[in-house]
Design a protein around this motif. Sequence first.
Motif, mmCIF file in Angstrom:
data_model
loop_
_atom_site.group_PDB
_atom_site.id
_atom_site.type_symbol
_atom_site.label_atom_id
_atom_site.label_comp_id
_atom_site.label_asym_id
_atom_site.label_seq_id
_atom_site.Cartn_x
_atom_site.Cartn_y
_atom_site.Cartn_z
ATOM 1 N N VAL A 90 0.836 -1.208 0.000
ATOM 2 C CA VAL A 90 0.000 0.000 0.000
ATOM 3 C C VAL A 90 0.865 1.250 0.000
ATOM 4 N N ARG A 91 1.936 1.234 0.789
ATOM 5 C CA ARG A 91 2.810 2.409 0.869
ATOM 6 C C ARG A 91 3.479 2.694 -0.472
ATOM 7 N N ILE A 92 4.036 1.659 -1.089
ATOM 8 C CA ILE A 92 4.712 1.848 -2.371
ATOM 9 C C ILE A 92 3.710 2.273 -3.448
ATOM 10 N N SER A 93 2.538 1.644 -3.451
ATOM 11 C CA SER A 93 1.527 1.980 -4.447
ATOM 12 C C SER A 93 1.094 3.431 -4.317
ATOM 13 N N PHE A 94 0.903 3.894 -3.088
ATOM 14 C CA PHE A 94 0.486 5.281 -2.895
ATOM 15 C C PHE A 94 1.570 6.249 -3.360
ATOM 16 N N ILE A 95 2.819 5.949 -3.020
ATOM 17 C CA ILE A 95 3.923 6.831 -3.420
ATOM 18 C C ILE A 95 4.017 6.914 -4.942
ATOM 19 N N GLU A 98 7.410 -23.350 -1.089
ATOM 20 C CA GLU A 98 8.570 -23.064 -0.253
ATOM 21 C C GLU A 98 8.304 -21.834 0.603
ATOM 22 N N SER A 99 9.008 -21.697 1.701
ATOM 23 C CA SER A 99 8.817 -20.553 2.595
ATOM 24 C C SER A 99 9.596 -19.364 2.054
ATOM 25 N N TYR A 100 9.170 -18.167 2.473
ATOM 26 C CA TYR A 100 9.815 -16.940 2.045
ATOM 27 C C TYR A 100 10.714 -16.413 3.137
ATOM 28 N N GLN A 101 11.867 -15.896 2.757
ATOM 29 C CA GLN A 101 12.763 -15.255 3.692
ATOM 30 C C GLN A 101 12.358 -13.798 3.870
ATOM 31 N N ALA A 102 13.006 -13.128 4.844
ATOM 32 C CA ALA A 102 12.633 -11.744 5.139
ATOM 33 C C ALA A 102 12.791 -10.847 3.919
ATOM 34 N N GLY A 103 13.857 -11.071 3.134
ATOM 35 C CA GLY A 103 14.076 -10.246 1.955
ATOM 36 C C GLY A 103 13.034 -10.467 0.881
ATOM 37 N N ASP A 104 12.440 -11.684 0.842
ATOM 38 C CA ASP A 104 11.438 -11.973 -0.175
ATOM 39 C C ASP A 104 10.151 -11.210 0.064
ATOM 40 N N LEU A 105 9.846 -10.900 1.327
ATOM 41 C CA LEU A 105 8.598 -10.214 1.640
ATOM 42 C C LEU A 105 8.527 -8.881 0.925
ATOM 43 N N GLU A 106 9.639 -8.136 0.950
ATOM 44 C CA GLU A 106 9.664 -6.840 0.284
ATOM 45 C C GLU A 106 9.570 -7.011 -1.230
ATOM 46 N N ASN A 107 10.221 -8.054 -1.764
ATOM 47 C CA ASN A 107 10.178 -8.287 -3.201
ATOM 48 C C ASN A 107 8.762 -8.584 -3.668
ATOM 49 N N ILE A 108 8.021 -9.410 -2.909
ATOM 50 C CA ILE A 108 6.641 -9.735 -3.257
ATOM 51 C C ILE A 108 5.782 -8.485 -3.207
ATOM 52 N N ALA A 109 6.017 -7.648 -2.222
ATOM 53 C CA ALA A 109 5.225 -6.429 -2.086
ATOM 54 C C ALA A 109 5.442 -5.492 -3.272
ATOM 55 N N ILE A 110 6.669 -5.475 -3.789
ATOM 56 C CA ILE A 110 6.977 -4.582 -4.918
ATOM 57 C C ILE A 110 6.483 -5.183 -6.224
ATOM 58 N N VAL A 111 6.880 -6.432 -6.500
ATOM 59 C CA VAL A 111 6.476 -7.148 -7.709
ATOM 60 C C VAL A 111 5.951 -8.512 -7.296
ATOM 61 N N PRO A 112 4.676 -8.827 -7.513
ATOM 62 C CA PRO A 112 3.761 -8.122 -8.418
ATOM 63 C C PRO A 112 2.690 -7.275 -7.717
ATOM 64 N N LEU A 113 2.662 -7.271 -6.364
ATOM 65 C CA LEU A 113 1.507 -6.669 -5.693
ATOM 66 C C LEU A 113 1.407 -5.168 -5.912
ATOM 67 N N ALA A 114 2.542 -4.461 -5.799
ATOM 68 C CA ALA A 114 2.498 -3.021 -6.059
ATOM 69 C C ALA A 114 2.502 -2.774 -7.567
ATOM 70 N N PHE A 115 3.531 -3.259 -8.236
ATOM 71 C CA PHE A 115 3.594 -3.157 -9.703
ATOM 72 C C PHE A 115 3.762 -4.543 -10.296
ATOM 73 N N PRO A 116 2.917 -4.958 -11.240
ATOM 74 C CA PRO A 116 1.973 -4.113 -11.976
ATOM 75 C C PRO A 116 0.525 -4.222 -11.538
ATOM 76 N N LEU A 117 0.220 -4.810 -10.368
ATOM 77 C CA LEU A 117 -1.180 -4.995 -10.000
ATOM 78 C C LEU A 117 -1.808 -3.722 -9.420
#
Length: 219
Positions: free
Chosen positions: A54-59, A103-122
Motif C-alpha cells: 500500500v505504501r509503495i503503491s500510494f507513493i 517453499e517458505s519466504y525469507q525476510a528479503g522476499d517479503l519486500e520483493n513480493i510487495a513490490i512485484v507483483p503486488l504493487a507493480f503491476p497490479l
Amino acid sequence: MDLITEIAGFVGLTLVAVASITAVMNPASTTAVFTALTEGMTPDERRQVILTTVRISFIVLAFFALTGQLVFSIFNITVPAFQIAGGILLVTVATGMLGSRGESYQAGDLENIAIVPLAFPLSCGPGTITAVILLTSAGASSLIAVFLGIAVALVISYVGMLYGPRIFAFIGEGGLRVVPKLMAVIVLAIAIQFIISGIAEAMPQLLSNVDFGGDAGTE
C-alpha cells in the motif's frame, strides 16, 4: 449558484475518479494474487507485505498524479511501453507461481513480493498510472479528486488483502493446494492481456514507421 455548481462538479469528478481508479486497480485480483503468494506466511508477515504494498503503491500513484505527464513527456515514454513492461513482469511472476512447491519466504522476499507483483503491476500498474495521469489533466480540483480516488482504491485493496486469506480458508486444505496454480493461470492471462493491449496500442505507431515499398514501382 456558482458555488453549488462547482461543488456538484467536484463531487461528480471525485465519483468518476474513485470509480475509475478502483475499477482499473481491481483490488479483487490483487487480493487473489496476494493470498496465493503469501500462503504459509504468518499474520505479521502478511501485514508487513500489505503495508509495504500500500505504501509503495500510494507513493508511485501520487508521484505520477503530480508529475506523470511531465515524466512521460521528458523521457518520451508511451502507455503501451508501460503495458508491455508490466505484462512481462507479470509473466515471470506467473511462471514462478506455477513452478512453486510451497517453499517458505525469507525476510528479503517479503519486500520483493510487495513490490512485484503486488504493487507493480497490479496495484499501480500501467492502467492505473494512465488513469491517474488522465484524470489529473482537468486542473487543480481534479488533483484532489484523484488523490481521494487513490486513497479509496488502496483502502479497498488493504481490506481485501487483510481478510482475503480468511475467505480462502473456507476452501479447505485440498483447495488451498489448487488455488495457487489456478491463480497463476489467471495472473498469466492478465499478463498476456497487458502485452496484447500494449502491442495493439503501439501497432499504429510501428506501422507508420514501416516502408511497405510503395515507391518501389515508381521510376
